[in-house]
Write an enzyme that holds these catalytic residues in place. Structure first.
Site, PDB file in Angstrom:
ATOM      1  N   GLU A  14      -3.758 118.534  15.318  1.00 16.12           N
ATOM      2  CA  GLU A  14      -4.643 118.756  16.557  1.00 16.12           C
ATOM      3  C   GLU A  14      -4.185 117.403  17.302  1.00 16.12           C
ATOM      4  O   GLU A  14      -4.492 116.316  17.365  1.00 16.12           O
ATOM      5  CB  GLU A  14      -6.029 118.313  16.072  1.00 16.12           C
ATOM      6  CG  GLU A  14      -6.675 119.301  15.208  1.00 16.12           C
ATOM      7  CD  GLU A  14      -8.121 119.431  15.504  1.00 16.12           C
ATOM      8  OE1 GLU A  14      -8.742 120.521  15.672  1.00 16.12           O
ATOM      9  OE2 GLU A  14      -8.764 118.263  15.241  1.00 16.12           O
ATOM     10  N   GLY A  30     -11.116 119.044  22.978  1.00 16.07           N
ATOM     11  CA  GLY A  30     -12.515 118.734  23.685  1.00 16.07           C
ATOM     12  C   GLY A  30     -12.399 119.014  25.275  1.00 16.07           C
ATOM     13  O   GLY A  30     -11.244 119.536  25.863  1.00 16.07           O
ATOM     14  N   HIS A  57     -10.238 112.944  11.782  1.00 19.85           N
ATOM     15  CA  HIS A  57     -10.424 113.764  12.928  1.00 19.85           C
ATOM     16  C   HIS A  57     -10.293 112.568  14.132  1.00 19.85           C
ATOM     17  O   HIS A  57     -10.419 111.752  14.008  1.00 19.85           O
ATOM     18  CB  HIS A  57     -11.703 114.330  13.316  1.00 19.85           C
ATOM     19  CG  HIS A  57     -11.967 115.337  14.300  1.00 19.85           C
ATOM     20  ND1 HIS A  57     -12.224 114.794  15.381  1.00 19.85           N
ATOM     21  CD2 HIS A  57     -11.699 116.487  14.583  1.00 19.85           C
ATOM     22  CE1 HIS A  57     -12.209 115.692  16.566  1.00 19.85           C
ATOM     23  NE2 HIS A  57     -11.896 116.986  15.639  1.00 19.85           N
ATOM     24  N   SER A  82      -8.839 122.828  21.710  1.00 18.29           N
ATOM     25  CA  SER A  82      -8.900 123.875  22.782  1.00 18.29           C
ATOM     26  C   SER A  82      -8.366 125.425  22.565  1.00 18.29           C
ATOM     27  O   SER A  82      -7.885 125.917  23.412  1.00 18.29           O
ATOM     28  CB  SER A  82      -8.264 123.441  24.133  1.00 18.29           C
ATOM     29  OG  SER A  82      -8.773 122.362  24.829  1.00 18.29           O
TER      30      SER A  82
HETATM   31  P1  PGA Z   1     -12.243 121.942  20.611  1.00 18.03           P
HETATM   32  O1  PGA Z   1     -12.249 120.881  19.357  1.00 18.03           O
HETATM   33  O2  PGA Z   1     -11.710 123.218  20.216  1.00 18.03           O
HETATM   34  O3  PGA Z   1     -13.128 121.944  21.341  1.00 18.03           O
HETATM   35  O4  PGA Z   1     -10.976 121.386  21.532  1.00 18.03           O
HETATM   36  C1  PGA Z   1     -11.395 120.973  18.493  1.00 18.03           C
HETATM   37  C2  PGA Z   1     -11.361 119.793  17.454  1.00 18.03           C
HETATM   38  O5  PGA Z   1     -11.931 118.689  17.866  1.00 18.03           O
HETATM   39  O6  PGA Z   1     -11.135 119.993  16.257  1.00 18.03           O
END
Ligand code: PGA
Length: 262
Positions: free
Chosen positions: A169, A175, A96, A215
């Site tokens: 991602e 985030g 991640h 997001s």
């Molecule tokens: P988020 O997180 O949807 O809050 O941006 C995604 C992730 O970290 O996998």
């Protein structure tokens, strides 16, 4: 056979065991009528895993947020696949963005974890994604392909098609400080990743699910899932309220199924 929508959440370091159990029991009820159309998964903190598996593990795929690259050893603070297996967890998130960029994990570490996960017969959700700087320099495609090859390139096509999932991602999209990728950008990057998977694993590379994350929220989820090549969504913040998450799932599922049919 109809394709299922991959969808799930990683709760990062936000829920205690009690909160995680409460949350997943509620999700389990909410998705009951559509669960056979989903590959639904939940990735809570290590200390929540055992009670969550006990609560819903027969019906919901439960995963760990990380794993060591060795079975045993002098690795204070790490968790071995043997420990996960012992409590019924055979699904693991590897690489991640926060592991890579906050805790300094490298492609070499991710590769060793992916190898060990495959040796244990675990399913691994490998996250890859470019930084803002790589994107601005026109290196997004190259950088995700390098991460993919470095981490998963040693798997056999059979291992990859049976047990590898990819989470695309983009680091800049994740985030509270992130801005979501546009649907068309996500589609283009998914096409890049698919071509990388086919290059590595041949025909088997077409079978590996590639999920988008970063997001995702109730307003952008349907337009993202509408795009070809996006097999599912990996959601953080917008999934942590059960009703909100259930709303997203119900909005995107028909869009996905319509697309998958065509
Ligand atoms: P988020 O997180 O949807 O809050 O941006 C995604 C992730 O970290 O996998």
């Amino acid at each position: 056979m109809k394709r299922r929508l991959y969808i799930g959440t990683n709760t990062k370091m936000f829920q205690t065991g009690r909160e995680a159990e409460e949350y997943i029991r509620r999700m389990d009820e909410l998705i009951d009528d559509i669960r056979d159309r989903l590959e639904f998964f939940f990735i809570p903190s290590f200390t929540s895993l055992e009670r969550v598996v006990r609560a819903v593990g027969e019906r919901i795929r439960i995963g760990a947020q990380n794993m060591a690259w060795e079975d045993r050893g002098q690795f204070t603070g790490e968790v071995s696949p043997l420990m996960l297996e012992e409590i019924g967890v055979r699904f693991v998130l590897i690489g991640h963005s926060e592991r890579r960029h906050v805790f300094g994990e490298t492609d070499i570490m991710e590769a060793a974890k992916i190898r060990l996960a495959a040796d244990h017969g675990f399913t691994a959700l490998l996250c890859i994604g470019e930084t803002a700087q790589q994107k601005e320099s026109g290196l997004a495609a190259q950088s995700v392909l390098e991460q993919l090859k470095a981490a998963a390139g040693e798997l056999s096509p059979e291992e990859a098609s049976e047990r590898l999932w990819i989470g695309y991602e983009p680091v800049w999209a994740i985030g509270t400080a992130g801005t979501p990728a546009s649907a068309s950008y996500a589609e283009d990057m998914h096409a890049v990743i698919r071509s990388g998977l086919v290059e590595l694993f041949g025909e088997k590379g077409t079978e590996i699910p590639v999920l988008y994350g970063g997001s995702v929220n109730p307003s952008n989820a349907p337009e993202i899932i509408e795009r070809n090549g996006i097999d599912g969504l990996f959601i953080g913040r917008s999934a942590w309220d059960p009703d909100r998450f259930n709303g997203i799932i119900r909005d995107v599922l028909p869009v996905f199924e319509r697309r998958a049919d065509r």
